[in-house]
Design an enzyme around this catalytic site. Sequence first.
Site, mmCIF file in Angstrom:
data_model
loop_
_atom_site.group_PDB
_atom_site.id
_atom_site.type_symbol
_atom_site.label_atom_id
_atom_site.label_comp_id
_atom_site.label_asym_id
_atom_site.label_seq_id
_atom_site.Cartn_x
_atom_site.Cartn_y
_atom_site.Cartn_z
ATOM 1 N N LYS A 166 -1.767 -1.620 -4.222
ATOM 2 C CA LYS A 166 -3.272 -0.367 -3.899
ATOM 3 C C LYS A 166 -2.434 0.879 -3.768
ATOM 4 O O LYS A 166 -0.906 0.804 -3.432
ATOM 5 C CB LYS A 166 -3.363 -0.619 -2.560
ATOM 6 C CG LYS A 166 -4.886 0.860 -2.542
ATOM 7 C CD LYS A 166 -5.331 -0.008 -0.962
ATOM 8 C CE LYS A 166 -6.167 1.815 -0.538
ATOM 9 N NZ LYS A 166 -6.507 2.081 0.318
ATOM 10 N N LYS A 215 0.798 -0.759 -0.658
ATOM 11 C CA LYS A 215 -0.319 -0.007 0.047
ATOM 12 C C LYS A 215 0.810 1.172 0.039
ATOM 13 O O LYS A 215 1.931 1.919 0.904
ATOM 14 C CB LYS A 215 -0.735 0.199 1.208
ATOM 15 C CG LYS A 215 -1.938 1.020 1.359
ATOM 16 C CD LYS A 215 -2.268 1.298 2.781
ATOM 17 C CE LYS A 215 -3.697 2.585 2.682
ATOM 18 N NZ LYS A 215 -4.562 2.881 3.754
ATOM 19 N N GLU A 246 7.158 -6.519 0.958
ATOM 20 C CA GLU A 246 6.548 -6.471 2.459
ATOM 21 C C GLU A 246 5.654 -7.980 2.326
ATOM 22 O O GLU A 246 4.410 -8.452 2.564
ATOM 23 C CB GLU A 246 5.426 -5.523 2.069
ATOM 24 C CG GLU A 246 6.137 -3.905 2.643
ATOM 25 C CD GLU A 246 5.464 -3.988 3.701
ATOM 26 O OE1 GLU A 246 4.948 -5.321 4.798
ATOM 27 O OE2 GLU A 246 6.164 -2.614 4.179
HETATM 28 C C1 PBG Z 1 -7.745 3.937 5.641
HETATM 29 C C2 PBG Z 1 -7.915 2.802 3.258
HETATM 30 C C3 PBG Z 1 -7.924 4.032 2.810
HETATM 31 C C4 PBG Z 1 -7.659 3.863 2.047
HETATM 32 C C5 PBG Z 1 -9.022 2.783 2.318
HETATM 33 N N1 PBG Z 1 -8.691 2.438 3.610
HETATM 34 C C6 PBG Z 1 -7.021 5.125 2.337
HETATM 35 C C7 PBG Z 1 -5.843 6.139 3.920
HETATM 36 O O1 PBG Z 1 -4.741 5.227 3.188
HETATM 37 O O2 PBG Z 1 -5.816 6.949 3.747
HETATM 38 C C8 PBG Z 1 -8.469 4.278 0.551
HETATM 39 C C9 PBG Z 1 -8.926 3.923 -0.594
HETATM 40 C C10 PBG Z 1 -9.774 4.845 -1.791
HETATM 41 O O3 PBG Z 1 -8.771 5.672 -2.377
HETATM 42 O O4 PBG Z 1 -10.506 4.439 -2.227
HETATM 43 N N2 PBG Z 1 -7.275 3.131 6.008
#
Ligand code: PBG
Length: 337
Positions: free
Chosen positions: A258, A203, A243
């Site tokens: 992501k 992520k 990771e």
């Molecule tokens: C937070 C989380 C985020 C998203 C999913 N879970 C945002 C962040 O890390 O600030 C983002 C998903 C999206 O932008 O559609 N734990």
Amino acid sequence: MTTLNRTFPHTRPRRMRRDVFSRNLMREHTLTAHDFIYPVFITEGEGIRQPIPSMTGQSRLSLDELLKIAQEAVDLQIPALALFPVIDADKKSLDGKEAHNPDGLVPRAIRLLKSHFPQLGIMTDVALDPYTSHGQDGVIDASGYVLNDETTEILVQQALCHARAGADMVAPSDMMDGRIGAIRTALEDCQLIHTRIMAYSAKYASHFYGPFRDAVGSGGNLGKADKKTYQMDVANVNEALHEVALDLAEGADMVMVKPGLPYLDVIRAVKEEFKAPTFAYQVSGEYAMIHAAAANGWLDLDGCMMESLMAFKRAGADGILTYFALDAARLLQGKQS
Ligand code: PBG
């Protein structure tokens, strides 16, 4: 008139592209509704379907409205929903303890969905950002640094709370070190052996999450702070493999990359290296971009939607979290050519 001096290609790839039948025969990847996980935003109240301005077509849903959306997902053969809560400001705190309240919004939503749609997969987000007054995914020290092990202990409570309420998959999106192992151990200790873990393994500290933070109301709290001390540097791919290796070794069943489209190279690298169930999250900013361009008449919405989703399959993803899930599934149902 002679063509004797001209040389013609012996291989003409266009032959296979000439007709629908031969294009269909040599299509390498297919997209079906079974590839989608639909992320939904849930909120307290009744009869609420509050549109999210930066995410055209997506709304914050009260639980009665959530049931209607779940019915649509079931009818369209979408395998799973991912729940994201919008938490009232008075329930937010420094330690985000509402995250493991057994009567909180998420566990209530899980129980309700499971009682109506036992076959529909329910995935939950394990992270504290909707629950913290500062908008970070974990608890912070005086300098604002997110504390790893203290946060992980709370995440374990949150994951157990979701699993006890009936969640099929818990998805830690927080990027703390060691949290997959801690959650897996706790689930096993509590005999919750069927709960799957989808790890947000790679992520990135991305700018594409903006509309999501509006949707759950964490962006304002976060202010000018960022998440770079735990989410990954966008410049790295070897780190993503590291990771993923850790999360699989700690007991993850599925891994995720992501954001999605700007990180297809990472999806490909992860799939090739580990051959594990690999998912992509087409995040809020990607969704918003396509909609914004389409609203201006600059892009074809359906065409770009399907093309972007197919790109994930081509890159090696087994499935995609996408806000387009319902629309794409509807389109796939209508015409399959
Ligand atoms: C937070 C989380 C985020 C998203 C999913 N879970 C945002 C962040 O890390 O600030 C983002 C998903 C999206 O932008 O559609 N734990």
